[in-house]
Design an enzyme around this catalytic site. Structure first.
Site: not given
Ligand code: ZN
Length: 312
Positions: A19, A212, A214, A245, A254
């Site tokens: 990611d 998950h 952010h 982002c 993340n």
């Protein structure tokens, strides 16, 4: 700071090598990725999403994923995961020897169409085909569906909770072993996290998977804690918060693994991860991606005086 007897514990799933790296423009050299993964393992990380099986022309940063998988497999006891967007990717991942596949499926129909040019229902069909491949060719491999944009979408805005529950049920029926919820866009809040995980668990029970989260708006840790409070025990995170982002320059993406591990350990909830060694694992990351910003409050502040870990 001495943390009391620590159980039942949580699993921190490091997603930075997938990611994180897919979100930065620079490509980390294969040898540097291996050093980073070795340092994560040395810190006690027991699950790592090491890459993505997508065409190299789409994500040249992850073109060496099969090689990284094979390296990861040299560490006994570590679950090596890879993201696959479709059956072809799953075939490559199974051939490389992964322990676990994760398939992203958008809870937002608009995001699904924009991102993979497929409806959510078509993605569930793809998942079903991947499960069939697993059953036939690699029965020990686990299959996870990660429901992206579960808490909101930058294209369509609100994502109905009933849509998320419907999709989680469809993925469970298609044979996924577990179904996680992803705050892809950083729009979640703790009340919503509790509500949605509870609703999904009511529908699919023990197939409810990872959170998950952010940190786009600073609520990453709060959302993880909210998920913990309603029974979630697996959390995705990225060392140094790698993967800012792209829509919010300077905003971290993340959840930062170091901060998440600090929070749980400080609460007496064992992660199995040695936080000093985890912070040391930033060095090979930074060396492999010169100039890339890394985030994290705990690494900047240092560990408190008298710090003792939960699992000590
Ligand atoms: Zn993410």
């Amino acid at each position: 700071m001495s943390a009391s007897a620590a159980r039942p514990g949580v699993l921190i799933s490091e997603v930075g090598p997938r990611d994180g790296l897919q979100s930065v423009k620079a490509t980390m050299a294969t040898a540097a990725k291996m050093r980073w993964i070795d340092a994560l393992v040395a810190a006690g990380v027991r699950e790592i999403e090491v890459g993505s099986f997508v065409p190299a022309k789409l994500l040249p940063q992850l073109a060496d994923t099969a090689e990284i998988v094979r390296h990861g497999l040299t560490h006994p006891g570590v679950t090596i995961m890879a993201l696959v967007p479709n059956l072809r990717g799953a075939e490559a991942a199974v051939a490389a020897g992964v322990h676990k596949l994760t398939i992203p499926i958008s809870a937002s129909e608009a995001h699904s169409l924009a991102n993979v040019r497929k409806t959510r229902a078509a993605m569930v069909d793809e998942l079903r085909a991947i499960v069939a491949l697993r059953d036939r060719a690699a029965p020990r491999v686990k299959v996870e569906a990660g429901l992206s944009t579960a808490f909101g979408c930058t294209i369509q805005g609100e994502v109905k909770e009933s849509d998320v529950v419907w999709l989680a049920q469809a993925c469970a029926d298609a044979g996924a072993d577990d179904i996680g919820l992803s705050d892809t866009t950083g729009m979640a809040n703790p009340a919503q996290v509790r509500r949605l995980f509870n609703a999904v668990r009511a529908a699919i029970g023990s197939k409810t998977g990872a959170a998950h989260m952010h940190n786009t708006r600073g609520l990453g840790l709060a959302n993880c804690l909210a998920a913990y409070d309603v029974g979630v025990r697996t959390f995705d995170a990225s060392l140094g918060g790698l993967g800012g982002c792209p829509y919010a320059p300077g905003a971290s993406g993340n959840v930062v693994t170091e901060d998440l591990v600090f929070m749980f350990e400080a609460m007496g909830i064992a992660t199995g991860i040695d936080i000093a060694r985890l912070i040391a694992a930033r060095a090979p990351l930074i060396a492999g991606l010169p100039g890339e910003p890394v985030y994290g409050m705990t690494p900047e502040a240092g560990l408190p005086k008298g710090w003792a870990q939960a699992q000590a």
